[in-house]
Design a protein around this motif. Structure first.
Motif, PDB file in Angstrom:
ATOM      1  N   ASN A  86       0.880  -1.157   0.000  1.00 15.78           N
ATOM      2  CA  ASN A  86       0.000   0.000   0.000  1.00 15.78           C
ATOM      3  C   ASN A  86       0.927   1.218   0.000  1.00 15.78           C
ATOM      4  OD1 ASN A  86      -1.951   1.901   0.310  1.00 15.78           O
ATOM      5  ND2 ASN A  86      -2.582   1.271   2.358  1.00 15.78           N
ATOM      6  N   VAL A  87       1.202   1.767  -1.162  1.00 17.73           N
ATOM      7  CA  VAL A  87       2.148   2.879  -1.302  1.00 17.73           C
ATOM      8  C   VAL A  87       1.522   4.149  -0.748  1.00 17.73           C
ATOM      9  CG1 VAL A  87       3.471   4.280  -2.923  1.00 17.73           C
ATOM     10  CG2 VAL A  87       3.229   1.820  -3.309  1.00 17.73           C
ATOM     11  N   GLU A  88       2.209   4.786   0.192  1.00 11.99           N
ATOM     12  CA  GLU A  88       1.729   6.012   0.815  1.00 11.99           C
ATOM     13  C   GLU A  88       2.295   7.255   0.135  1.00 11.99           C
ATOM     14  OE1 GLU A  88       2.506   6.047   4.988  1.00 11.99           O
ATOM     15  OE2 GLU A  88       1.667   4.055   5.277  1.00 11.99           O
ATOM     16  N   PHE A  89       3.596   7.214  -0.176  1.00 12.00           N
ATOM     17  CA  PHE A  89       4.250   8.419  -0.695  1.00 12.00           C
ATOM     18  C   PHE A  89       5.484   8.027  -1.496  1.00 12.00           C
ATOM     19  CE2 PHE A  89       7.030  12.203  -0.042  1.00 12.00           C
ATOM     20  CZ  PHE A  89       6.216  13.132  -0.670  1.00 12.00           C
ATOM     21  N   ILE A  90       5.700   8.716  -2.609  1.00 11.85           N
ATOM     22  CA  ILE A  90       6.889   8.514  -3.435  1.00 11.85           C
ATOM     23  C   ILE A  90       7.595   9.851  -3.556  1.00 11.85           C
ATOM     24  CG2 ILE A  90       7.781   7.827  -5.681  1.00 11.85           C
ATOM     25  CD1 ILE A  90       5.241   6.118  -6.016  1.00 11.85           C
ATOM     26  N   GLN A  91       8.853   9.888  -3.123  1.00  7.74           N
ATOM     27  CA  GLN A  91       9.617  11.138  -3.112  1.00  7.74           C
ATOM     28  C   GLN A  91      10.882  10.988  -3.960  1.00  7.74           C
ATOM     29  OE1 GLN A  91      11.130  12.107   0.752  1.00  7.74           O
ATOM     30  NE2 GLN A  91      11.874  14.116   0.121  1.00  7.74           N
ATOM     31  N   PRO A  92      11.050  11.852  -4.968  1.00  5.62           N
ATOM     32  CA  PRO A  92      12.313  11.821  -5.721  1.00  5.62           C
ATOM     33  C   PRO A  92      13.445  12.377  -4.860  1.00  5.62           C
ATOM     34  CG  PRO A  92      10.895  13.578  -6.528  1.00  5.62           C
ATOM     35  CD  PRO A  92      10.126  12.842  -5.478  1.00  5.62           C
ATOM     36  N   LEU A  93      14.610  11.746  -4.914  1.00  8.34           N
ATOM     37  CA  LEU A  93      15.758  12.189  -4.131  1.00  8.34           C
ATOM     38  C   LEU A  93      16.853  12.694  -5.061  1.00  8.34           C
ATOM     39  CD1 LEU A  93      16.040   9.263  -1.570  1.00  8.34           C
ATOM     40  CD2 LEU A  93      15.014  11.497  -1.202  1.00  8.34           C
ATOM     41  N   THR A  94      17.284  13.921  -4.823  1.00  6.64           N
ATOM     42  CA  THR A  94      18.380  14.506  -5.601  1.00  6.64           C
ATOM     43  C   THR A  94      19.230  15.368  -4.678  1.00  6.64           C
ATOM     44  OG1 THR A  94      17.009  16.414  -6.212  1.00  6.64           O
ATOM     45  CG2 THR A  94      17.059  14.582  -7.774  1.00  6.64           C
ATOM     46  N   GLY A  95      20.417  15.653  -5.114  1.00  6.19           N
ATOM     47  CA  GLY A  95      21.299  16.576  -4.413  1.00  6.19           C
ATOM     48  C   GLY A  95      21.561  16.225  -2.967  1.00  6.19           C
ATOM     49  N   LYS A  96      21.380  17.216  -2.092  1.00  8.67           N
ATOM     50  CA  LYS A  96      21.662  17.039  -0.667  1.00  8.67           C
ATOM     51  C   LYS A  96      20.712  16.058   0.003  1.00  8.67           C
ATOM     52  CE  LYS A  96      23.901  21.461  -0.012  1.00  8.67           C
ATOM     53  NZ  LYS A  96      23.974  22.707   0.744  1.00  8.67           N
ATOM     54  N   PHE A  97      19.472  15.977  -0.494  1.00  7.19           N
ATOM     55  CA  PHE A  97      18.521  15.020   0.063  1.00  7.19           C
ATOM     56  C   PHE A  97      19.012  13.592  -0.167  1.00  7.19           C
ATOM     57  CE2 PHE A  97      15.781  18.700  -0.934  1.00  7.19           C
ATOM     58  CZ  PHE A  97      15.339  18.976   0.352  1.00  7.19           C
ATOM     59  N   LEU A  98      19.514  13.317  -1.361  1.00  4.02           N
ATOM     60  CA  LEU A  98      20.044  11.994  -1.679  1.00  4.02           C
ATOM     61  C   LEU A  98      21.299  11.707  -0.860  1.00  4.02           C
ATOM     62  CD1 LEU A  98      20.018   9.395  -3.315  1.00  4.02           C
ATOM     63  CD2 LEU A  98      21.195  10.618  -5.154  1.00  4.02           C
ATOM     64  N   ASP A  99      22.175  12.681  -0.731  1.00  7.24           N
ATOM     65  CA  ASP A  99      23.388  12.506   0.074  1.00  7.24           C
ATOM     66  C   ASP A  99      23.043  12.171   1.522  1.00  7.24           C
ATOM     67  OD1 ASP A  99      24.909  13.085  -2.154  1.00  7.24           O
ATOM     68  OD2 ASP A  99      25.185  15.192  -1.629  1.00  7.24           O
ATOM     69  N   TYR A 100      22.038  12.842   2.063  1.00  6.68           N
ATOM     70  CA  TYR A 100      21.612  12.590   3.438  1.00  6.68           C
ATOM     71  C   TYR A 100      21.073  11.161   3.593  1.00  6.68           C
ATOM     72  CZ  TYR A 100      18.986  12.902   7.781  1.00  6.68           C
ATOM     73  OH  TYR A 100      18.493  12.667   9.042  1.00  6.68           O
ATOM     74  N   GLU A 101      20.226  10.752   2.668  1.00  5.24           N
ATOM     75  CA  GLU A 101      19.635   9.409   2.735  1.00  5.24           C
ATOM     76  C   GLU A 101      20.696   8.326   2.589  1.00  5.24           C
ATOM     77  OE1 GLU A 101      16.604   8.497   3.540  1.00  5.24           O
ATOM     78  OE2 GLU A 101      15.698  10.473   3.561  1.00  5.24           O
ATOM     79  N   LYS A 102      21.719   8.571   1.777  1.00  4.07           N
ATOM     80  CA  LYS A 102      22.786   7.586   1.577  1.00  4.07           C
ATOM     81  C   LYS A 102      23.569   7.342   2.860  1.00  4.07           C
ATOM     82  CE  LYS A 102      23.722   7.964  -3.348  1.00  4.07           C
ATOM     83  NZ  LYS A 102      24.701   8.373  -4.365  1.00  4.07           N
ATOM     84  N   LYS A 103      23.596   8.321   3.768  1.00  5.40           N
ATOM     85  CA  LYS A 103      24.299   8.177   5.042  1.00  5.40           C
ATOM     86  C   LYS A 103      23.519   7.314   6.038  1.00  5.40           C
ATOM     87  CE  LYS A 103      26.640  12.594   4.607  1.00  5.40           C
ATOM     88  NZ  LYS A 103      26.736  13.970   5.109  1.00  5.40           N
ATOM     89  N   SER A 104      22.237   7.109   5.764  1.00  2.00           N
ATOM     90  CA  SER A 104      21.394   6.315   6.641  1.00  2.00           C
ATOM     91  C   SER A 104      21.789   4.842   6.567  1.00  2.00           C
ATOM     92  CB  SER A 104      19.926   6.470   6.220  1.00  2.00           C
ATOM     93  OG  SER A 104      19.128   5.532   6.890  1.00  2.00           O
ATOM     94  N   ALA A 105      21.720   4.171   7.700  1.00  2.00           N
ATOM     95  CA  ALA A 105      22.046   2.740   7.742  1.00  2.00           C
ATOM     96  C   ALA A 105      21.014   1.909   6.990  1.00  2.00           C
ATOM     97  CB  ALA A 105      22.122   2.286   9.187  1.00  2.00           C
ATOM     98  N   GLU A 106      19.814   2.434   6.796  1.00  2.00           N
ATOM     99  CA  GLU A 106      18.752   1.710   6.116  1.00  2.00           C
ATOM    100  C   GLU A 106      18.757   1.903   4.603  1.00  2.00           C
ATOM    101  OE1 GLU A 106      14.974   2.518   7.874  1.00  2.00           O
ATOM    102  OE2 GLU A 106      15.714   2.172   9.894  1.00  2.00           O
ATOM    103  N   PHE A 107      19.653   2.727   4.089  1.00  2.00           N
ATOM    104  CA  PHE A 107      19.683   2.989   2.644  1.00  2.00           C
ATOM    105  C   PHE A 107      20.201   1.762   1.907  1.00  2.00           C
ATOM    106  CE2 PHE A 107      21.545   4.404  -1.329  1.00  2.00           C
ATOM    107  CZ  PHE A 107      20.537   5.193  -1.839  1.00  2.00           C
TER     108      PHE A 107
END
Length: 69
Positions: free
Chosen positions: A43-64
């Motif tokens: 059941n998809v709630e939300f789809i967010q495109p990741l670019t730039g600093k947002f993508l860099d931040y998510e890549k640092k997450s252990a769950e990425f």
């Protein structure tokens, strides 16, 4: 482009915020993301495109972890 998808694991249950899961997926656009997830019972709630600093931040997450679909 990489997208962050927030979803519930089952379409049959009432969505509960604490049970929301996340996956990261490479696709061309939001429509392509939905097409790739069509065969899954999510059941998809939300789809967010990741670019730039947002993508860099998510890549640092252990769950990425980028899904290969």
């Amino acid at each position: 482009m990489i997208f962050k998808v927030l979803y519930q694991a089952s379409k049959d249950e009432v969505p509960v915020r604490e049970q929301t899961e996340t996956l990261y997926l490479e696709a061309t656009d939001v429509r392509d993301v939905r097409k790739k997830l069509l065969d899954r019972p999510y059941n998809v709630e939300f789809i967010q495109p990741l670019t730039g600093k947002f993508l860099d931040y998510e890549k640092k997450s252990a769950e990425f972890k980028l899904e290969k679909i």
